[in-house]
Design a protein around this motif. Structure first.
Motif, PDB file in Angstrom:
ATOM      1  N   LEU A   1      33.642  40.944  39.198  1.00 16.00           N
ATOM      2  CA  LEU A   1      33.761  41.763  40.403  1.00 16.00           C
ATOM      3  C   LEU A   1      34.170  40.912  41.601  1.00 16.00           C
ATOM      4  O   LEU A   1      35.069  41.268  42.363  1.00 16.00           O
TER       5      LEU A   1
ATOM      6  N   ARG B   1      42.286  49.412  37.705  1.00 14.55           N
ATOM      7  CA  ARG B   1      41.986  50.291  38.845  1.00 14.55           C
ATOM      8  C   ARG B   1      42.655  49.779  40.110  1.00 14.55           C
ATOM      9  O   ARG B   1      43.149  50.552  40.923  1.00 14.55           O
TER      10      ARG B   1
ATOM     11  N   ALA C   1      26.904  38.281  35.655  1.00 11.39           N
ATOM     12  CA  ALA C   1      27.874  39.239  35.132  1.00 11.39           C
ATOM     13  C   ALA C   1      28.745  39.832  36.234  1.00 11.39           C
ATOM     14  O   ALA C   1      29.753  40.472  35.960  1.00 11.39           O
ATOM     15  N   PHE C   2      28.364  39.600  37.472  1.00 10.59           N
ATOM     16  CA  PHE C   2      29.159  40.110  38.577  1.00 10.59           C
ATOM     17  C   PHE C   2      30.360  39.234  38.906  1.00 10.59           C
ATOM     18  O   PHE C   2      31.130  39.559  39.805  1.00 10.59           O
TER      19      PHE C   2
ATOM     20  N   ALA D   1      35.858  49.848  23.467  1.00 11.79           N
ATOM     21  CA  ALA D   1      34.820  48.881  23.799  1.00 11.79           C
ATOM     22  C   ALA D   1      34.590  48.796  25.305  1.00 11.79           C
ATOM     23  O   ALA D   1      33.533  48.356  25.750  1.00 11.79           O
ATOM     24  N   LYS D   2      35.556  49.223  26.091  1.00 11.89           N
ATOM     25  CA  LYS D   2      35.419  49.195  27.544  1.00 11.89           C
ATOM     26  C   LYS D   2      34.958  50.535  28.095  1.00 11.89           C
ATOM     27  O   LYS D   2      34.931  50.742  29.310  1.00 11.89           O
TER      28      LYS D   2
ATOM     29  N   HIS E   1      33.286  50.895  31.951  1.00  7.66           N
ATOM     30  CA  HIS E   1      32.610  49.639  32.246  1.00  7.66           C
ATOM     31  C   HIS E   1      33.225  49.060  33.523  1.00  7.66           C
ATOM     32  O   HIS E   1      34.181  48.298  33.476  1.00  7.66           O
ATOM     33  N   MET E   2      32.659  49.427  34.648  1.00 15.29           N
ATOM     34  CA  MET E   2      33.282  49.132  35.929  1.00 15.29           C
ATOM     35  C   MET E   2      33.336  47.649  36.257  1.00 15.29           C
ATOM     36  O   MET E   2      34.115  47.233  37.098  1.00 15.29           O
ATOM     37  N   LEU E   3      32.491  46.858  35.622  1.00 11.82           N
ATOM     38  CA  LEU E   3      32.490  45.431  35.912  1.00 11.82           C
ATOM     39  C   LEU E   3      33.348  44.650  34.926  1.00 11.82           C
ATOM     40  O   LEU E   3      33.393  43.422  34.976  1.00 11.82           O
ATOM     41  N   ASP E   4      34.023  45.350  34.032  1.00  9.85           N
ATOM     42  CA  ASP E   4      34.947  44.694  33.117  1.00  9.85           C
ATOM     43  C   ASP E   4      36.183  44.248  33.886  1.00  9.85           C
ATOM     44  O   ASP E   4      36.749  44.998  34.692  1.00  9.85           O
TER      45      ASP E   4
ATOM     46  N   LEU F   1      38.690  46.671  36.125  1.00 10.26           N
ATOM     47  CA  LEU F   1      38.850  46.401  37.550  1.00 10.26           C
ATOM     48  C   LEU F   1      40.320  46.171  37.894  1.00 10.26           C
ATOM     49  O   LEU F   1      40.838  46.729  38.869  1.00 10.26           O
TER      50      LEU F   1
END
Lengths: 258, 258
Positions: free
Chosen positions: A187, A103, A183-184, A72-73, A93-96, A100
């Motif tokens: 982040l 990473r 949604a940010f 899902a990601k 999904h980099m904004l998940d 994040l």
DNA sequence: CGCTTAGTTATGTCTGACATATGGTTGAGG
DNA sequence: CCTCAACCATATGTCAGACATAACTAAGCG
């Protein structure tokens, strides 16, 4: 003691990521971290479910649930016969919040990570501040004000300061009234969490940033869109300078992709 | 394109969302659509797993996998004794391709949805074009050019035009070299898909937008950041005017949240 | 040599059971 | 009658073993 009808929504409840303790969440975190850190190369492999269940001492259904979380990601993709493959990073999904965090934790190439984070903030947050100035309601403005008040209280301690700081920026995103801008939030949260981790050993109290935040709040209050945008830009420029000073020197190199 | 009877218009490897056909994906789509369309209210209920397995004619493990998919997208949150609850919309991953698709399909309050989509694009894409002008590589520039070439070829047919159009905008996001900016790809895709659905019955060929895209490409080619930003803004303003003309008139009302 | 066909294998699905924690209920005590 | 503690029902969490299905591989046939 409970506030009756008022929802008082989040407050106690943090942003709930995967439950790390319990099986599926724990396994997802392990495999997810491995993928984002490059242990499993872009378009190939990942051990089979039985192998994973053996390796993590869990049953196959639990492993499958973990894989569904990762699917899902955007991290993996399972097909019927030949296993589940790690997907290329464009699909992540980099904004998940979890992606994040993973990473960041396995901080490979951290300088570019921090640089990109700040660059994205510089694109989003000034515009968000301007939108918030135009669209904020009584409820959303109160959230921003409350966050700022808590910042002033805990100005002496960087560890305490970061929580209301994050809440301040999130509240502005929410006050835009635009779900996609909001949604940010994840982040911002990751970025500020990372910065405080980096900067906490270099500097003292975060007092200098308080008036900058006050300028943003004031501009939003008087519905001055361009003022809010400018004030946010000033704050981010200061943050960028701090980041440049703190991050290892190679952070100033132009990122050079193949 | 989505739920149709597997015509597989363009071939296998595409941006893979949840496998809708198979159990977990199918169930996740149903429940997810119900949540985003407001069938299950913010902080409350959702039937139990056994009830769901009965309702969807599937076993409990499959239902649980579906719930994990939704959990990873921020739509639900399960706790041990009292069931799984639908989370409030602030927690939803609004840039997730599936969440976007579900929100669009069960188009509740579509005018605001389209308006917010365009507003977000206006924040991101001009900045992305400027960044792409500065950071593009030979590889990423080639992607943009190829997409534009395909746009010119299929300029006569709106249905064919949309695919390279999406690819063009995605390529610019990728050319920024910033993962977080690129994360907006799903949003662009949904937005353009929605616009073509709305606008296809009002207008003919998309020929007028081609020179605007050409201007963007040219500015990026000559590494003219401000030119690229301005050209993108021109394109988006045109798109906004088209959307205003096509969407029902209430789209111009100020969105009023409680 | 190409095509078909059979086998292997990993994901997909099912069944049924037990573990665990938590919210609600009930009963004891003040 | 009210307060609080112990208990119990219940829904999620976890497990084990099995069969179904599809896709990749390779053997077999024309």
């Amino acid at each position: 003691m409970s506030t009756l009808t008022t929802p008082t929504t989040w407050e106690a409840e943090k942003v709930r990521m995967v439950n790390k303790a319990s099986g599926a969440g724990r396994i997802a975190e392990q495999i997810g971290s491995a993928i984002v850190s490059g242990v499993y190369r872009p378009d190939q492999l990942v051990p089979g479910e039985i192998e994973l269940s053996r390796r993590f001492q869990a049953s196959r259904p639990v492993v499958r649930e973990a894989l569904k979380l990762l699917s899902a990601k955007g991290l993996i993709d399972s097909r019927k016969r030949a296993g589940t493959r790690a997907r290329s990073r464009e699909a992540w999904h980099m904004l998940d919040a979890d992606v994040l965090a993973w990473r960041l934790k396995t901080g490979k190439a951290e300088p570019k990570f921090v640089f990109d984070l700040l660059q994205a903030r510089t694109v989003i947050e000034p515009a968000a501040a301007a939108m918030a100035a135009l669209n904020h309601t009584a409820r959303t403005l109160k959230l921003i004000e409350a966050a700022f008040a808590d910042m002033e209280v805990s100005v002496h301690d960087r560890a305490l300061f970061v929580e209301p700081d994050i809440r301040f920026h999130r509240a502005i995103l929410i006050a835009t009234g635009n779900d996609f801008i909001a949604a940010f939030g994840a982040l911002i949260e990751t970025a500020l969490g990372a910065f405080v981790r980096i900067a906490s050993r270099h500097e003292g109290a975060p007092a200098p940033s308080v008036p900058l935040h006050r300028d943003i709040l004031a501009a939003i209050c008087r519905r001055d869109a361009e003022g809010a945008r400018a004030a946010m830009l000033v704050l981010l420029n200061r943050t960028s300078r701090n980041a440049e000073r703190n991050v290892v020197r190679q952070g100033s190199r132009k990122p050079k992709r193949h």
